[in-house]
Design an enzyme around this catalytic site. Structure first.
Site, PDB file in Angstrom:
ATOM      1  N   LYS A  99       3.168  -2.881   1.471  1.00 14.81           N
ATOM      2  CA  LYS A  99       3.147  -1.593   2.161  1.00 14.81           C
ATOM      3  C   LYS A  99       3.205  -1.783   3.674  1.00 14.81           C
ATOM      4  CE  LYS A  99       2.701   0.984  -1.581  1.00 14.81           C
ATOM      5  NZ  LYS A  99       3.742   1.913  -1.999  1.00 14.81           N
TER       6      LYS A  99
ATOM      7  N   SER B 276       3.520  -7.800  -5.267  1.00 12.08           N
ATOM      8  CA  SER B 276       3.538  -6.813  -4.186  1.00 12.08           C
ATOM      9  C   SER B 276       2.227  -6.720  -3.426  1.00 12.08           C
ATOM     10  CB  SER B 276       3.916  -5.441  -4.742  1.00 12.08           C
ATOM     11  OG  SER B 276       3.061  -5.088  -5.807  1.00 12.08           O
TER      12      SER B 276
ATOM     13  N   GLU C 171       0.265   9.880   2.707  1.00 12.90           N
ATOM     14  CA  GLU C 171      -0.362  10.010   1.399  1.00 12.90           C
ATOM     15  C   GLU C 171      -0.725   8.608   0.947  1.00 12.90           C
ATOM     16  OE1 GLU C 171       2.743   9.403   1.789  1.00 12.90           O
ATOM     17  OE2 GLU C 171       3.239   7.952   0.215  1.00 12.90           O
TER      18      GLU C 171
HETATM   19  C1  LIG Z   1       0.275  -3.486  -4.437  1.00 18.57           C
HETATM   20  C2  LIG Z   1       1.164  -2.348  -4.806  1.00 18.57           C
HETATM   21  N1  LIG Z   1       2.265  -2.604  -5.498  1.00 18.57           N
HETATM   22  C3  LIG Z   1       3.094  -1.619  -5.858  1.00 18.57           C
HETATM   23  C4  LIG Z   1       2.840  -0.308  -5.548  1.00 18.57           C
HETATM   24  C5  LIG Z   1       3.790   0.735  -6.024  1.00 18.57           C
HETATM   25  O1  LIG Z   1       4.541   1.263  -5.010  1.00 18.57           O
HETATM   26  P1  LIG Z   1       6.068   0.883  -4.868  1.00 18.57           P
HETATM   27  O2  LIG Z   1       6.688   1.087  -6.203  1.00 18.57           O
HETATM   28  O3  LIG Z   1       6.551   1.829  -3.834  1.00 18.57           O
HETATM   29  O4  LIG Z   1       6.168  -0.516  -4.436  1.00 18.57           O
HETATM   30  C6  LIG Z   1       1.710   0.000  -4.800  1.00 18.57           C
HETATM   31  C7  LIG Z   1       1.410   1.372  -4.406  1.00 18.57           C
HETATM   32  O5  LIG Z   1       0.421   1.700  -3.856  1.00 18.57           O
HETATM   33  C8  LIG Z   1       0.838  -1.047  -4.431  1.00 18.57           C
HETATM   34  O6  LIG Z   1      -0.269  -0.832  -3.724  1.00 18.57           O
END
Ligand SMILES: Cc1ncc(COP(=O)(O)O)c(C=O)c1O
Ligand SMILES: Cc1ncc(COP(=O)(O)O)c(C=O)c1O
Lengths: 411, 254, 411, 254
Positions: free
Chosen positions: C86, C377, C108
Site C-alpha cells: 500500500k 503483499s 478509506e
Molecule cells: C497486505 C494486503 N494485501 C492485499 C490487500 C488487498 O488489496 P489489493 O487487492 O488492492 O492489493 C490489502 C488491502 O488492504 C492488504 O492490506
C-alpha cells in the site's frame, strides 16, 4: 595464558568448563569466517534477499526543520525482516551454525525481538529452536511469543531472578551446558563470553558500513554525531564500528534512564555512577550491582534495554572516551516517540526511541551543515501493548476489555 | 598441598569420601549450622559452602532457588565469611567456598583470599572461572595456600584435562555429565570411561559431582573416584523434611 | 463524449458533478507526471530512502523443496515501510498531492493497511488526514487504528451499510464532495473512478518492474506463473503489469473464497459466477450484487479482500483471458500461513496468504526448472488479533482476558 | 419538453415551485403514500422518488439511513415501479425517479426507460451519471421523452455548465453547495452569485437543492431560481413526528 577476547579491561570468556570445547570450535569457525571474504559476501547476499539490506538512510526533513539545527538522518533498521537490527546478527550466526553442522539453536530474548529473529532464522535454516524469555517479558511482549511459537520455536518463560533478560541468559546457558553437542547458543547482543561480543559486532557492523556510504552520498561528508540506544549494545556497535576511526564523528550511546537516575529504577551503566566493574554472564563489564556483587533489578519502559550489563567493547570505548553515554527517561521516550510519529510517520521501537531523545536534545545546538544519524534499531508496532498502555489510550483499553470479555464468555 | 593431604589421610580409612554442599543463608544460617553439624557427625569429609550469587549460571533449579532465597533473606557476603569462620573453628573437616567469580572479584581478589584464609577455608570452587581468566586468582591461591579446585567436564579433551590439572590443587571436581546441578546422573559405562580419562590426566584426587543422590550412586563410584559430591539432594531433603533427617541420610550413603 | 478511463468494457468515472472539476485537475496533473521521467525518478528515490525499495525477491528454498515442483520465489512487499505494498501507491499519490498544493488527504481503509500508509504519508508530507474505516474493520484491526491516530490522523468508524470497505469508500466520497477544494482522496486500490485505476496501477507497477529484473538475475528467465491476492487488485496489478506482454508468464489472481463459494460467504468476483456487471463507487466492474443491483455482503478472514468490486483493469484482463482467477478459502489460508511461517520464517498478511494457497496448489505440477513468484503483499504481524484468534490460540486468549481484567479494574 | 412545460405552466401561478423528495419503501410504502398525498394536497409541484440503493454515495446521513432501512424492509425495484405507477395515476403533478445508476444499469437501461415511461414518470435524476458516462442513457431519455435532469454544482465552471445544460431537459438541479444532502445551506451571497452563473448557462428552469429546510430558505430563492427542493427535511419530520405533520410543514414553506 591466552588473554584473547579482551577489549582493554573488559570482556573475556568466563565460562563453565563444559563449554570450553564448544567455544574452541566456535572460535575456530568464526576466525575462519572472518578471514574469508566469501563468507561476508554470502552474508550480505542473504541479508539482501531475505531481509532488505541495505536498509535506507532516511532524511528526516520535518524533524530537522522542527529543531532547526543539524540535518537529521535516520538509519532504518526497522525495515529489516522481523523488524529490527537483531536480524543481522541472527542470520549471520545462522550461517555459522550451518557450517558447524549443529541442528538446534537456543536464544535468550528481552524485548522479544531477538527471539523473533532467532525463531525466524531457525525456521528458514530448518533448525530446532528454544527461546528463553523472562516471565516478566513474556507478559510485556505476548505478540512476539505468539509468533515465535507459530514459527515452530519453543518459548520457555524464565521464572528465576528478576524474570527479565539477564535471567533468560542464565537459563539459556543452563540449556547450553546440557545440550552442548548439538546446540548453538545464538547470543543476542554484543555481550557474553568471547567470541560473542566480537562476532555480534562484526555481523552488526553492516549497519555502519552502509550508513557511511549513504551519508556521504546524501550529505557529502561524515556526520557530526551518531546516536544509538544501548541495551546490550549491538545496534550501537553495529552503527558505530565503521566510524570509530573517524575522529570527527562523535558517537553517542543512549541508555535507559527509566524513572530517572536518582530513583534507582533505570538501566544506566555507563552514563551514570551506579554501575561498577564485575563479571557475570560470561564476561567482564560494568554491571549494575550492589557492593557484594549481586546484580540489581533494572527498569525501562523498553524491555530490550532492561539489562544489567553492557557490551565490553562499549565499556572499553567508554573508558577510552571514544563513545559518550547519555540516558533518556521513560517520559522523554514517550514524548519523542509521539513527535517522531507525527512529524515523520515513523514508529521507532521504544528501545530505539531512546536514541531519538538524545538526538533531539543535541540537534538544535548543531548547524544545518552538520548531519547527525540516529540508528532506528527497530520498529515500534511490535510494542503495541506497551505503547498503547504507556500512552494510556482509552479506546485501546476498551478494545482489550471487550475482547477479554468475549474470550471469557467463550470458555 | 594442605587440602589434598587432608583428603588423602581420610582416604586411608575409607574407600570413598563424601563432600556435601550447602547454600549459605538458605533457608537460614541457623539451619545451615544444624545441617553442617549433622553432616560432620555422620562422617562427611568435606563441605563446600556456596556463597549465594544472583546469577548462578551453572546451577540447576534447586540450587538456583536456594541462591535466590538466601539473597532475598538478606544474606550478605560478610555474613557468609563470619559463618564460615565459625564452622571451621567448630568442625575438624576441610571447608571450601563455592561461588561465582563476581563475588570474589567485587570483594577484591586479594582481600577475599586473605579473608578466606583467616576464616580457615581450604579451597575455592569457582565454576565460571576457567584458568585462562584466572591468572591472578591462581597466583593468589598459591600465595595464600588455598586450593583452587579445577573442574573437568565430560566434554574436556585429554589435553584440556592436563592443562586444567596443571593449575588445580586439592582435588579435581569431575562434573559427571553435561548440564547443571540437580538432575540425577546415571553412573553408566560412559561415566566410567570418562573417569578413566580423568584419572589418567591427573594424580590429584577425583571428586565426582552433579546428580549424585543416593547410596547406589556413591557405591558405583568406589574405585573409580575418591570423593562423591552430594549437592542438590540435601537441599531438597531439608526443604521437604527439615534439617533433622540430614544425619540419617548422610549415614545411609556409605 | 470522452470515453477515457475505460479498460475494455470496464472502468469509467461515475462521479457526482461536484467532483468534475477536481477530476479534471487530477487527470491533468497525473498525465503530466506520467509523461515526466523526472517524476518517476523522484518517486523511486522516495521509495528507496523512506521505504525500502527495491524490496527483495526471496527464494523460498524450503517451500520449493517441500512441494518438489517449481522454484518458489516470494516478492517481499511486506518489507515496505508500514508493512505492505500500500505504501507504493500512497507515497506516489503523496507526491501528486504536493504538486497539486492540496493540504488535506482522506482515505478509506479495510485491513487498515491503506489507512496506516496514508496516515504515514500525511505525517511525512505535513498534510491533515482523515481515514474512513468500516466499524466492523475497526473492530478487527484495532492496532492499526491506534497507530493511525498516533500519527495524527483522525479515524472515523463508518457505521453505514455493511460497515466494511465499500462503506468506508462511500463515506470518503461524501467527505470529498464536501471538502473538495483542499482535499485529495487517496484511493487505496486499483478501483474507483478514472484516473484512480490507472494511477494506482502505475505506482504499484514498481513491484513488477523490480521482480522482472530480479527473477532474471536469480533464475535466468521469466517465471512460469505469478500469484497475487486480489482485493481491489492493486498488489496484483502491481506485480502483473510488467509481465502482461510476456506471453509465457501466466498471471493468477486469487480471491477470497471465505467459507467457500457455495456458502455465499466470500468475496469471489472473477473466479466464480456470483458476480455480475455493475456500476458503483464511481466505476464499472463485476460486482457481487443481487438482481436489483444492491451490493451483497462479502466475507473473508482477510479484511483487505472483503470487497464487492474489483479493479476494472483486472476485469478486462479476466475477460480477455490474460489473467486467470482462483479462490482460496479461509481454512486453506490458515493452513498455508502456518506452513509458510514454519518453513520460511515469513509471516504473510492474511490477504497475501491467499496467493500462497494457490501457488502451493500449482507448484507441485511444475518442474524445478520453472520459477513461480508469489507476491507477498504485506506482513501478517499487523493481524495478530485476527491470526491469533483464527488459530484459536489459548495463551493468547488468556493473555487478552488478563489484560482486559487489569484494565477493567483500573477504571 | 413535457416536464419543462409542466413546470413553466405552474410557474405562471407561483413565484417559486416546490419539489420534495421521498425514499421509496421508507419507512414503508404506506407512509410514502400518505406523505405524498399530503404533499400534493399542500401544493407541492413535483416529487422525486428515490429508488433505494445500497451505496448512496452522494447522500447524507438521513437519506443514507432511509435507503438502508428501505432495503432492510425488503424494498425491491419492482415494488418501487409499481408504487410509482399508482402515484402518477393518483396525483396530477410530475413525478421523477431519483436513483443511482446501477439500479438502471442492472435493470437494463432500455427496459428501465420503457417501464418508467409506462409508469408515467417524467424525469430521472441520477447523481452518479455524468453525461460523459451517459451516452446511451441520454439517447434513451430522448427516445422515451423522459427528462434527464442534469446537475450543476458550485464547482462547475461556466463552460462545464453549458456542456451539462446542452444534455439536460426538464430543469437543471443546482446543488446549493459542496457536500451531501441533509446539511442546512445558507443562501448567502455566494449562492446568489452561483445561481446567476447557472441562469446564464441555461434557459431551463433551475431547481435548487441540498439543505433547503424552511420558509426562509425557500423565500430567499424567489427570483433567483424556479424551484426549491426539500430533501432530507421531510424525512426527518416523518421520522420524528410522523406523517401527519408533513401537510402543515409543506403549507408553511411558501
Ligand atoms: C497486505 C494486503 N494485501 C492485499 C490487500 C488487498 O488489496 P489489493 O487487492 O488492492 O492489493 C490489502 C488491502 O488492504 C492488504 O492490506
Ligand atoms: C529494537 C531494539 N533496539 C535495541 C535493543 C537493545 O539491544 P542492543 O543494545 O543489543 O541493540 C533491542 C533489544 O531487544 C531491540 O529490540
Amino acid at each position: 595464558m591466552d588473554k584473547q577476547g579482551f577489549f582493554g579491561n573488559w570482556g573475556g570468556a568466563y565460562i563453565p568448563e563444559v563449554l570450553h570445547q564448544t567455544f574452541q570450535e566456535l572460535n575456530a569457525e568464526f576466525t575462519k569466517c572472518k578471514n574469508d571474504p566469501a563468507f561476508w559476501q554470502e552474508y550480505v547476499e542473504l541479508m539482501s534477499t531475505y531481509s532488505c539490506r541495505p536498509t535506507p538512510l532516511t532524511h528526516a526533513e520535518n524533524l530537522s526543520r522542527h529543531f532547526g539545527g543539524a540535518q537529521i538522518y535516520i538509519k532504518r533498521e526497522d525495515l529489516n525482516h522481523t523488524g529490527a537490527h537483531k536480524a543481522n546478527n541472527v542470520m549471520g550466526q545462522g550461517l555459522l551454525v550451518k557450517r558447524m553442522g549443529k541442528k538446534r539453536v537456543i536464544a535468550e530474548t528481552g524485548a522479544g525481538q531477538h527471539g523473533m529473529a532467532t525463531a525466524t532464522m531457525a525456521a528458514k535454516f530448518g533448525l530446532a529452536c528454544t527461546i528463553y524469555m523472562g516471565e516478566e517479558d513474556v507478559r510485556r511482549q505476548r505478540p512476539n511469543v505468539f509468533w515465535m511459537e507459530k514459527m515452530g520455536a519453543t518459548v520457555v518463560p524464565v521464572t528465576d531472578g528478576s524474570r527479565t533478560l539477564k535471567d533468560a541468559i542464565n537459563e539459556a546457558f543452563r540449556d547450553w551446558v546440557t545440550n552442548v553437542d548439538e546446540t548453538h547458543y545464538v547470543f543476542g547482543t554484543v555481550c557474553g563470553p568471547h567470541p560473542f561480543p566480537e562476532m555480534v559486532a562484526w555481523f552488526q557492523s553492516i549497519i555502519g558500513l552502509e550508513a557511511a556510504e549513504q551519508i556521504i552520498k546524501y550529505h557529502g561528508k561524515m556526520p557530526a554525531r551518531i546516536f544509538a540506544c544501548v541495551g546490550g549494545g549491538s545496534n550501537a556497535m553495529g552503527i558505530f564500528k565503521r566510524f570509530i576511526p573517524e575522529d570527527n564523528v562523535e558517537l553517542v550511546g543512549v541508555e535507559a534512564g527509566g524513572h530517572g537516575i536518582a530513583t534507582g529504577l533505570h538501566a544506566v551503566r555507563l552514563s551514570g555512577t551506579d554501575a561498577s566493574p564485575g563479571v557475570a554472564q560470561g564476561y567482564k563489564t560494568m554491571f549494575l550491582q550492589d557492593s557484594d556483587g549481586q546484580m540489581k533489578e533494572t527498569h525501562s519502559v523498553a524491555a530490550g534495554l532492561d539489562y544489567v550489563g553492557v557490551s565490553p567493547i562499549l565499556a572499553d570505548l567508554w573508558e577510552k572516551g571514544r563513545v559518550r553515554f547519555e540516558a533518556a527517561t521513560d517520559t522523554e521516550v514517550m514524548a519523542a516517540l509521539d513527535l517522531t510519529m507525527k512529524k515523520e510517520g515513523l514508529i521507532p521501537a521504544l528501545e530505539s526511541t531512546h536514541a531519538f531523545v538524545q538526538a533531539f536534545k543535541e540537534a538544535p545546538r548543531l548547524t544545518p551543515d552538520d548531519a547527525i544519524i540516529i540508528n532506528m534499531s527497530g520498529r515500534g508496532d511490535k510494542d503495541i501493548f506497551t505503547i498503547a498502555h504507556a500512552f494510556n489510550d482509552p479506546s485501546w483499553k476498551e478494545f482489550i476489555i471487550k475482547r477479554g470479555l468475549e474470550y471469557s464468555q467463550d470458555k | 598441598m594442605q587440602l589434598e593431604q587432608q583428603l588423602r589421610d581420610r582416604l586411608k580409612k575409607k574407600d570413598i569420601l563424601l563432600m556435601t554442599h550447602i547454600v549459605l543463608g538458605y533457608p537460614s544460617f541457623d539451619t545451615n549450622r544444624e545441617v553442617i553439624r549433622q553432616m560432620v557427625a555422620n562422617g562427611v569429609d568435606c563441605i563446600e559452602m556456596q556463597i549465594p550469587f544472583s546469577e548462578p549460571m551453572a546451577d540447576g533449579p534447586v540450587i538456583v532457588r536456594a541462591n535466590q532465597e538466601a539473597l532475598r533473606n538478606g544474606t550478605r557476603v560478610a555474613d557468609c565469611l563470619a559463618f564460615s569462620a565459625e564452622m571451621t573453628a567448630t568442625h575438624d573437616i576441610p571447608f571450601l567456598f563455592m561461588t561465582y567469580y563476581n563475588i570474589i572479584f567485587k570483594y577484591g581478589e586479594k582481600a577475599f583470599f586473605a579473608k578466606a584464609k583467616a576464616c580457615g577455608i581450604k579451597g575455592f570452587i569457582v565454576p565460571d572461572l576457567p584458568p585462562e581468566e584466572g591468572e591472578s586468582f591462581l597466583q593468589l591461591a598459591a600465595e595464600y595456600e588455598i586450593a583452587p579446585i579445577l573442574i573437568f567436564a565430560p566434554t574436556s579433551t585429554d589435553e584440556r584435562m592436563r592443562v586444567l590439572a596443571s593449575h588445580g590443587q586439592g582435588f579435581i571436581y569431575c562434573v559427571a555429565r553435561r548440564g547443571v546441578t540437580g538432575v540425577k546422573s546415571v553412573i553408566g559405562q560412559d561415566v566410567v570411561e570418562y573417569l578413566k580419562r580423568c584419572r589418567q590426566a591427573t594424580s590429584l584426587p577425583l571428586a565426582v559431582g552433579f546428580g549424585i543422590q543416593d547410596r547406589d550412586d556413591v557405591s558405583a563410584l568406589i574405585g573409580k573416584a575418591d570423593m562423591a559430591v552430594i549437592g542438590s539432594q540435601t537441599i531438597r531433603l531439608v526443604d521437604e523434611q527439615g534439617a533433622g533427617l540430614v544425619g540419617p541420610f548422610i549415614a545411609g550413603l556409605r
